[in-house]
Design an enzyme around this catalytic site. Structure first.
Site, short mmCIF file in Angstrom:
data_model
loop_
_atom_site.label_atom_id
_atom_site.label_comp_id
_atom_site.label_asym_id
_atom_site.label_seq_id
_atom_site.Cartn_x
_atom_site.Cartn_y
_atom_site.Cartn_z
N CYS A 215 26.32 46.52 -35.66
CA CYS A 215 26.22 45.82 -34.38
C CYS A 215 24.89 45.09 -34.24
O CYS A 215 24.79 44.08 -33.57
CB CYS A 215 26.43 46.79 -33.22
SG CYS A 215 25.28 48.16 -33.21
N GLU B 216 20.34 54.97 -26.38
CA GLU B 216 20.45 56.19 -27.18
C GLU B 216 19.17 56.30 -27.99
O GLU B 216 18.66 55.31 -28.48
CB GLU B 216 21.67 56.10 -28.12
CG GLU B 216 22.98 56.11 -27.35
CD GLU B 216 24.20 56.12 -28.24
OE1 GLU B 216 24.08 55.77 -29.43
OE2 GLU B 216 25.28 56.47 -27.74
N GLU C 143 27.29 51.02 -25.68
CA GLU C 143 26.60 50.32 -26.79
C GLU C 143 27.63 49.36 -27.36
O GLU C 143 28.51 49.77 -28.13
CB GLU C 143 26.17 51.32 -27.87
CG GLU C 143 25.25 52.43 -27.40
CD GLU C 143 23.88 51.91 -27.01
OE1 GLU C 143 23.57 50.73 -27.24
OE2 GLU C 143 23.12 52.71 -26.43
N ASN D 89 32.17 51.99 -37.96
CA ASN D 89 31.21 51.35 -38.88
C ASN D 89 30.12 52.32 -39.35
O ASN D 89 29.68 52.26 -40.50
CB ASN D 89 30.62 50.08 -38.27
CG ASN D 89 29.93 50.30 -36.95
OD1 ASN D 89 30.20 51.28 -36.26
ND2 ASN D 89 29.05 49.40 -36.58
P1 NAD Z 1 38.42 47.02 -31.47
O1 NAD Z 1 37.77 46.28 -30.37
O2 NAD Z 1 39.91 47.18 -31.43
O3 NAD Z 1 37.84 48.52 -31.60
C1 NAD Z 1 36.47 48.79 -31.63
C2 NAD Z 1 36.32 50.31 -31.51
O4 NAD Z 1 36.76 50.74 -30.24
C3 NAD Z 1 37.17 51.10 -32.51
O5 NAD Z 1 36.43 52.22 -32.94
C4 NAD Z 1 38.39 51.53 -31.71
O6 NAD Z 1 38.95 52.76 -32.15
C5 NAD Z 1 37.81 51.71 -30.35
N1 NAD Z 1 38.75 51.41 -29.29
C6 NAD Z 1 39.58 50.36 -29.20
N2 NAD Z 1 40.27 50.40 -28.05
C7 NAD Z 1 39.87 51.53 -27.40
C8 NAD Z 1 40.21 52.13 -26.16
N3 NAD Z 1 41.08 51.55 -25.30
N4 NAD Z 1 39.61 53.29 -25.83
C9 NAD Z 1 38.69 53.87 -26.63
N5 NAD Z 1 38.32 53.34 -27.82
C10 NAD Z 1 38.90 52.18 -28.19
O7 NAD Z 1 38.00 46.29 -32.76
P2 NAD Z 1 38.00 46.66 -34.29
O8 NAD Z 1 38.87 45.68 -35.00
O9 NAD Z 1 38.19 48.12 -34.57
O10 NAD Z 1 36.48 46.33 -34.56
C11 NAD Z 1 36.09 44.98 -34.52
C12 NAD Z 1 35.12 44.68 -33.45
O11 NAD Z 1 34.62 45.85 -32.83
C13 NAD Z 1 33.92 44.00 -34.06
O12 NAD Z 1 34.07 42.61 -33.94
C14 NAD Z 1 32.77 44.50 -33.28
O13 NAD Z 1 32.49 43.59 -32.23
C15 NAD Z 1 33.23 45.73 -32.60
N6 NAD Z 1 32.56 46.95 -33.07
C16 NAD Z 1 31.31 47.18 -32.61
C17 NAD Z 1 30.64 48.32 -33.03
C18 NAD Z 1 29.24 48.61 -32.57
O14 NAD Z 1 28.54 49.35 -33.23
N7 NAD Z 1 28.83 48.11 -31.39
C19 NAD Z 1 31.25 49.21 -33.88
C20 NAD Z 1 32.56 48.94 -34.33
C21 NAD Z 1 33.20 47.81 -33.89
#
Ligand code: NAD
Length: 488
Positions: free
Chosen positions: A292, A466, A258, A160
């Site tokens: 987030c 952070e 985070e 994001n």
């Molecule tokens: P997701 O849960 O599959 O992935 C979220 C992030 O984690 C992605 O960047 C992904 O590459 C990474 N990831 C996933 N599985 C991983 C693993 N086993 N090891 C290391 N990294 C891993 O979800 P998504 O569809 O990509 O994103 C949607 C959800 O993720 C949102 O609903 C939101 O809650 C969350 N999100 C939060 C933030 C934040 O800034 N806190 C940022 C991006 C996504």
């Protein structure tokens, strides 16, 4: 949409970065990168092999043996040069973020440029990694507490804010004297490769920063369980964060997490209600709501409710949604198809439970991953939209009668990242701030995520901070030294 605007003529040369070298596909498995404004693939990202990961681990381990003993002045010099290069290269980096992540160019530019401040803050702050002297029980003894870099770190950063999230972890680890292996977001990779080129050109020694790509779960499980890695840092969803934390815990690795949020917004009737609504509508539009700490559950006092909804809807109705490369676009596409599917499911569930649709509510009929800015009123507290992080441009608004009721509902979720309060009463602001279960409270504005302020959540939103003076805490270990001189 003007198809011309989405032609990636100068897209980043995607690569791994290991031991100071940029490595292209060269026979490795690759993954397509998709432009969310068109849905079309336009680049290929190489995945790291097991051998690549082993070389990244070995080079980070070797580099740590000298980087850990560099003076903060030397580390600060590299970070200051990083800040300069960020400013110089920000237009090209921003354009590529728009291509592979979707946000409007102006937002991408702001994301990149503010990172120069993060680099400068860490360049300064690393000179203040102080220890302390503890008064001894004898005059022949000296007791010192020193803080040392923890070692090789592994970081996993999301799509994001692809530049910002990676940069923040890199400057904290490197500023503390640690070395780092970072896996960025495979969906939106250009910013992280650009970041590696910046550190490389700023003179960071080989091995201090390594960038790898691949299947997230495969890379994270390999790195987290490696005895070489001493600390992990993750930004992403709570579900993934908990699974990485469990693995890290099993191997006694330090962690900074985070994670997700579902930020409550409390709007009291003594606030400047129309201004608050317009401000919040614009804030929620940023990155199409994929933030987030975005305001995301709106609790509005019953006497202010109608005015709030009307003013919010006025902004949403006039939003220009389109390709982020077009100058007049105010909101771009969602980053992936799966986010559009999530928005549809959340809206359908809220409507089935009696919520009223004020505007939007559906995907836009065009190529790419566009979802209309959406407002729902009268959303019951048990609707999925009120309990799951929406991470998109869908706004649930509900009424409250008393402050205690608003607080109970705001605190009812396991999340605890950001929270927002709009009131002109100092006593209401104090009362509510003292009782909100959140890592961050912003009153009458959005005052979060600056270089000099700590960013972090409580409860299921994570652990550690952070930024701010807390920024190095997760990257340092404490050593106690007790030194005696023999009495002649
Ligand atoms: P997701 O849960 O599959 O992935 C979220 C992030 O984690 C992605 O960047 C992904 O590459 C990474 N990831 C996933 N599985 C991983 C693993 N086993 N090891 C290391 N990294 C891993 O979800 P998504 O569809 O990509 O994103 C949607 C959800 O993720 C949102 O609903 C939101 O809650 C969350 N999100 C939060 C933030 C934040 O800034 N806190 C940022 C991006 C996504």
């Amino acid at each position: 949409m003007d198809a011309q605007t989405s032609t990636p003529t100068h897209y980043e040369q995607l690569a791994l970065y290991i031991d100071g070298q940029f490595l292209a596909a060269e026979g490795r498995k690759t993954q397509s990168v998709i432009n969310p404004a068109t849905g079309a693939a336009f680049a290929e990202l190489p995945h790291a092999t097991r051998d690549d990961l082993d070389r990244a681990l070995a080079s980070a381990s070797k580099a740590f043996q000298s980087w850990r003993f560099t003076s903060p002045l030397e580390r600060g010099k590299v970070l200051r040069r990083v800040a300069e290069l960020i400013r110089e290269r920000s237009p090209a980096i921003a354009r590529n973020i728009t291509l592979d992540q979707g946000k409007p160019m102006a937002e991408a530019l702001q994301e990149v440029q503010t990172c120069a401040e993060h680099a400068e803050w860490h360049a300064e702050e690393c000179r203040r990694i102080y220890g302390r002297v503890i008064p001894p029980r004898s005059e022949t003894v000296r007791q010192l507490v020193v803080r040392e870099p923890i070692g090789v770190c592994a970081a996993f950063t999301p799509w994001n804010f692809p530049f910002n999230q990676a940069l923040r972890k890199a400057v904290a680890a490197l500023g503390a004297g640690c070395t780092l292996i970072l896996k960025g977001p495979e969906d939106s990779p250009s910013a992280v490769v650009a970041l590696a080129r910046i550190f490389h050109d700023a003179g960071l020694p080989a091995g201090c920063l390594n960038i790898v790509w691949g299947v997230p779960a495969e890379i994270s499980s390999y790195l987290i369980t490696s005895p070489i890695v001493r600390k992990i840092s993750f930004t992403g969803s709570t579900a993934v964060g908990k699974s990485l934390a469990a693995l890290a815990g099993a191997h006694m690795k330090r962690m900074t997490m985070e994670l997700g949020g579902h930020s409550p917004v409390l709007v009291f009737d003594d606030a400047d209600v129309e201004s608050a609504a317009k401000f919040l509508a614009r804030t929620k539009t940023r990155n199409a709501g994929q933030v987030c700490m975005a305001p995301s559950r709106f609790y509005v006092h019953e006497k202010a409710y109608d005015r709030f909804v009307d003013a919010f809807a006025y902004v949403y109705a006039g939003l220009k949604v389109g390709d982020g490369l077009a100058q007049d676009t105010q909101m771009g596409p969602l980053a992936h198809e799966r986010r559009v599917d999530s928005m549809e499911a959340l809206v359908a569930d809220a409507r089935a439970r009696g919520a009223r649709l004020v505007c939007g509510g559906e995907r836009l009929q065009r190529d790419g991953f566009f979802f209309a800015p959406t407002i729902l009123t009268g959303v019951p507290d048990d609707a999925r939209l009120m309990v799951e992080e929406p991470f998109g441009p869908v706004v649930p608004v509900t009424k409250f009668k008393t402050t205690d009721e608003a607080l109970a509902r705001a605190n009812s979720l396991p999340y605890g990242l950001a929270s927002f309060v709009f009131t002109n009463s100092i006593s209401t602001a104090n009362h509510v701030t003292n009782r909100l279960e959140a890592g961050m409270v912003s009153i009458n504005h959005f005052g979060l995520a600056l270089a000099e302020t700590p960013l972090g959540g409580v409860k299921d939103s994570g652990m550690g901070s952070e930024g701010g003076t807390e920024t190095f805490d997760g990257y340092l270990v404490t050593k106690f030294v007790s030194q005696a001189s023999l009495v002649p």
